[in-house]
Design a protein around this motif. Structure first.
Motif, PDB file in Angstrom:
ATOM      1  N   ILE A   1      10.224  19.725   2.297  1.00 14.61           N
ATOM      2  CA  ILE A   1      10.882  20.191   3.377  1.00 14.61           C
ATOM      3  C   ILE A   1      10.682  21.750   4.162  1.00 14.61           C
ATOM      4  CG2 ILE A   1      13.754  20.835   3.603  1.00 14.61           C
ATOM      5  CD1 ILE A   1      13.767  19.116   0.500  1.00 14.61           C
ATOM      6  N   ALA A   2      10.791  22.515   3.038  1.00 17.29           N
ATOM      7  CA  ALA A   2      10.176  23.406   4.411  1.00 17.29           C
ATOM      8  C   ALA A   2       9.195  23.781   5.057  1.00 17.29           C
ATOM      9  CB  ALA A   2       9.763  25.174   3.049  1.00 17.29           C
ATOM     10  N   ARG A   3       8.157  23.057   5.110  1.00 15.12           N
ATOM     11  CA  ARG A   3       7.123  22.611   5.893  1.00 15.12           C
ATOM     12  C   ARG A   3       7.535  21.465   6.955  1.00 15.12           C
ATOM     13  NH1 ARG A   3       1.483  20.770   3.837  1.00 15.12           N
ATOM     14  NH2 ARG A   3       1.327  22.762   2.682  1.00 15.12           N
ATOM     15  N   TYR A   4       8.947  20.952   7.185  1.00 13.99           N
ATOM     16  CA  TYR A   4       9.092  19.788   7.882  1.00 13.99           C
ATOM     17  C   TYR A   4      10.451  19.441   8.869  1.00 13.99           C
ATOM     18  CZ  TYR A   4       4.188  17.378   7.557  1.00 13.99           C
ATOM     19  OH  TYR A   4       3.021  17.814   7.666  1.00 13.99           O
ATOM     20  N   GLU A   5      10.872  20.594   7.717  1.00 14.46           N
ATOM     21  CA  GLU A   5      12.326  20.734   8.633  1.00 14.46           C
ATOM     22  C   GLU A   5      12.837  21.383   9.288  1.00 14.46           C
ATOM     23  OE1 GLU A   5      16.914  20.905   5.873  1.00 14.46           O
ATOM     24  OE2 GLU A   5      15.327  22.957   5.741  1.00 14.46           O
ATOM     25  N   GLY A   6      11.851  22.351   9.925  1.00 12.57           N
ATOM     26  CA  GLY A   6      12.611  23.195  11.399  1.00 12.57           C
ATOM     27  C   GLY A   6      11.970  21.985  12.279  1.00 12.57           C
ATOM     28  N   ARG A   7      10.821  21.620  12.506  1.00 11.37           N
ATOM     29  CA  ARG A   7      10.553  20.670  13.734  1.00 11.37           C
ATOM     30  C   ARG A   7      11.326  19.228  13.592  1.00 11.37           C
ATOM     31  NH1 ARG A   7       3.954  20.176  11.431  1.00 11.37           N
ATOM     32  NH2 ARG A   7       4.522  21.758   9.968  1.00 11.37           N
ATOM     33  N   LEU A   8      11.398  19.044  12.224  1.00  9.53           N
ATOM     34  CA  LEU A   8      12.507  17.643  12.675  1.00  9.53           C
ATOM     35  C   LEU A   8      13.430  17.984  13.340  1.00  9.53           C
ATOM     36  CD1 LEU A   8      11.310  15.883   8.815  1.00  9.53           C
ATOM     37  CD2 LEU A   8      10.929  14.876  11.208  1.00  9.53           C
ATOM     38  N   LEU A   9      14.336  19.089  12.592  1.00 11.08           N
ATOM     39  CA  LEU A   9      15.575  19.250  13.060  1.00 11.08           C
ATOM     40  C   LEU A   9      15.564  19.561  14.665  1.00 11.08           C
ATOM     41  CD1 LEU A   9      18.634  19.991  12.072  1.00 11.08           C
ATOM     42  CD2 LEU A   9      17.944  22.388  11.907  1.00 11.08           C
ATOM     43  N   ALA A  10      14.231  20.340  15.492  1.00  7.20           N
ATOM     44  CA  ALA A  10      14.655  20.602  15.786  1.00  7.20           C
ATOM     45  C   ALA A  10      14.021  19.587  17.378  1.00  7.20           C
ATOM     46  CB  ALA A  10      13.313  21.082  17.068  1.00  7.20           C
ATOM     47  N   PHE A  11      13.483  18.513  16.977  1.00 10.35           N
ATOM     48  CA  PHE A  11      13.448  17.272  17.535  1.00 10.35           C
ATOM     49  C   PHE A  11      14.991  16.130  17.848  1.00 10.35           C
ATOM     50  CE2 PHE A  11      12.672  12.729  16.237  1.00 10.35           C
ATOM     51  CZ  PHE A  11      12.474  11.669  17.408  1.00 10.35           C
ATOM     52  N   VAL A  12      14.788  16.044  16.578  1.00  5.10           N
ATOM     53  CA  VAL A  12      17.087  15.593  16.861  1.00  5.10           C
ATOM     54  C   VAL A  12      17.514  16.668  17.248  1.00  5.10           C
ATOM     55  CG1 VAL A  12      18.592  14.432  15.259  1.00  5.10           C
ATOM     56  CG2 VAL A  12      16.331  14.130  13.988  1.00  5.10           C
ATOM     57  N   ASP A  13      18.094  17.612  17.348  1.00  3.78           N
ATOM     58  CA  ASP A  13      19.103  18.146  18.138  1.00  3.78           C
ATOM     59  C   ASP A  13      18.338  17.872  19.506  1.00  3.78           C
ATOM     60  OD1 ASP A  13      20.792  20.024  17.281  1.00  3.78           O
ATOM     61  OD2 ASP A  13      20.119  22.286  18.278  1.00  3.78           O
ATOM     62  N   ARG A  14      17.455  17.899  19.897  1.00  5.75           N
ATOM     63  CA  ARG A  14      17.181  17.771  21.941  1.00  5.75           C
ATOM     64  C   ARG A  14      18.092  16.814  22.176  1.00  5.75           C
ATOM     65  NH1 ARG A  14      12.197  20.949  20.764  1.00  5.75           N
ATOM     66  NH2 ARG A  14      10.790  18.633  19.871  1.00  5.75           N
ATOM     67  N   ARG A  15      18.405  16.195  20.992  1.00  2.00           N
ATOM     68  CA  ARG A  15      18.665  14.714  22.142  1.00  2.00           C
ATOM     69  C   ARG A  15      20.214  14.569  21.029  1.00  2.00           C
ATOM     70  NH1 ARG A  15      20.799  10.899  24.161  1.00  2.00           N
ATOM     71  NH2 ARG A  15      19.982   8.663  24.291  1.00  2.00           N
ATOM     72  N   LEU A  16      20.742  15.055  20.165  1.00  2.00           N
ATOM     73  CA  LEU A  16      21.694  15.159  19.806  1.00  2.00           C
ATOM     74  C   LEU A  16      22.768  16.248  20.129  1.00  2.00           C
ATOM     75  CD1 LEU A  16      21.669  14.325  16.325  1.00  2.00           C
ATOM     76  CD2 LEU A  16      22.238  12.537  18.112  1.00  2.00           C
ATOM     77  N   HIS A  17      22.102  17.299  20.332  1.00  2.00           N
ATOM     78  CA  HIS A  17      22.705  19.284  20.883  1.00  2.00           C
ATOM     79  C   HIS A  17      23.610  18.652  20.245  1.00  2.00           C
ATOM     80  CE1 HIS A  17      20.023  18.701  24.155  1.00  2.00           C
ATOM     81  NE2 HIS A  17      20.703  17.173  25.310  1.00  2.00           N
ATOM     82  N   ASP A  18      24.003  18.491  18.488  1.00  2.00           N
ATOM     83  CA  ASP A  18      24.798  18.694  17.442  1.00  2.00           C
ATOM     84  C   ASP A  18      24.308  18.939  15.786  1.00  2.00           C
ATOM     85  OD1 ASP A  18      26.286  19.100  15.837  1.00  2.00           O
ATOM     86  OD2 ASP A  18      27.983  17.007  16.587  1.00  2.00           O
ATOM     87  N   ARG A  19      24.189  20.583  16.401  1.00  3.40           N
ATOM     88  CA  ARG A  19      23.978  20.907  14.808  1.00  3.40           C
ATOM     89  C   ARG A  19      24.191  20.837  13.445  1.00  3.40           C
ATOM     90  NH1 ARG A  19      19.167  24.118  14.830  1.00  3.40           N
ATOM     91  NH2 ARG A  19      19.336  25.254  12.900  1.00  3.40           N
ATOM     92  N   SER A  20      25.792  20.088  13.573  1.00  9.28           N
ATOM     93  CA  SER A  20      25.991  19.283  12.366  1.00  9.28           C
ATOM     94  C   SER A  20      24.997  18.233  11.858  1.00  9.28           C
ATOM     95  CB  SER A  20      27.396  19.285  12.113  1.00  9.28           C
ATOM     96  OG  SER A  20      27.714  19.010  10.923  1.00  9.28           O
TER      97      SER A  20
END
Length: 213
Positions: free
Chosen positions: A25-44
């Motif tokens: 999780i520590a290795r990939y969570e940040g990358r996945l979150l950045a990828f998804v948030d670029r599309r949603l613009h909604d952190r939660s």
């Protein structure tokens, strides 16, 4: 091809190693979150999609080929979870995402759109919700019978209240590691129960290989 460190993590996770799961999780969570948030613009909402991605990975773990590139696999799951989220929100996922690794997500997110796909998506959500409710009930009854009230409190604060691990630990006066252990064990058990729940393979094709083994 998956890296040696990724393969080692997968092997350890399959043995139930909590630290290996946290490392993944520590290795990939940040990358996945950045990828998804670029599309949603909604952190939660993005955090929810990433959590669904990791749960989806756990569901498919018995059939995962360790020689497959883990990063590409996780981002593929994330793209599907993102598509489902956009459709639930009534947003048509037309925009392609071109900044994902290995080019796997350069395709249109709606490549599986259409009436039949949306019908399967709706059916999946309904069946998934019903299965989760049944399986959670099974888990909670087992803990009640054992008098394991602390575990129930932890998961209520995590999943119902949406608290962070550190806040749950402070509130219940236990360690963050214990909270993480409870979370990991519950997610693992829940995915096992869902996989065994007899969900239809045409709606949940990723479960088919498990049934055929």
């Amino acid at each position: 091809m998956s890296s040696e460190s990724d393969r080692l993590l997968i092997q350890q996770i399959r043995k139930g190693d909590q630290r290996a799961w946290e490392a993944l999780i520590a290795r990939y969570e940040g990358r996945l979150l950045a990828f998804v948030d670029r599309r949603l613009h909604d952190r939660s909402a993005s955090e929810d999609v990433v959590q669904e991605t990791f749960v989806g990975f756990l569901n498919s773990l018995p059939n995962f080929d360790e020689h497959r590139e883990l990063q590409t696999y996780l981002f593929t799951i994330a793209s599907h979870k993102l598509t489902d989220h956009l459709r639930r929100a009534g947003r048509h996922p037309l925009k392609p995402i071109s900044d994902s690794p290995s080019g796997v997500l350069d395709q249109q997110l709606d490549q599986h759109s259409g009436a039949s796909s949306m019908a399967r998506s709706q059916e999946r959500r309904e069946l998934e919700s019903a299965a989760i409710i049944r399986c959670l009930g099974t888990m909670i009854r087992a803990w009640q019978e054992k008098g394991d009230w602390n575990r129930i409190k932890v998961l209520e604060l995590l999943w119902v209240k949406g608290w962070a691990n550190r806040d749950v630990a402070a509130f219940l006066n236990i360690s963050e590691q214990q909270v993480a252990n409870y979370r990991f064990a519950a997610v693992k058990k829940l995915t096992e129960l869902i996989r065994a729940a007899g969900l239809p393979a045409d709606v949940f094709p990723e479960l088919q290989a498990t049934r055929d083994e």
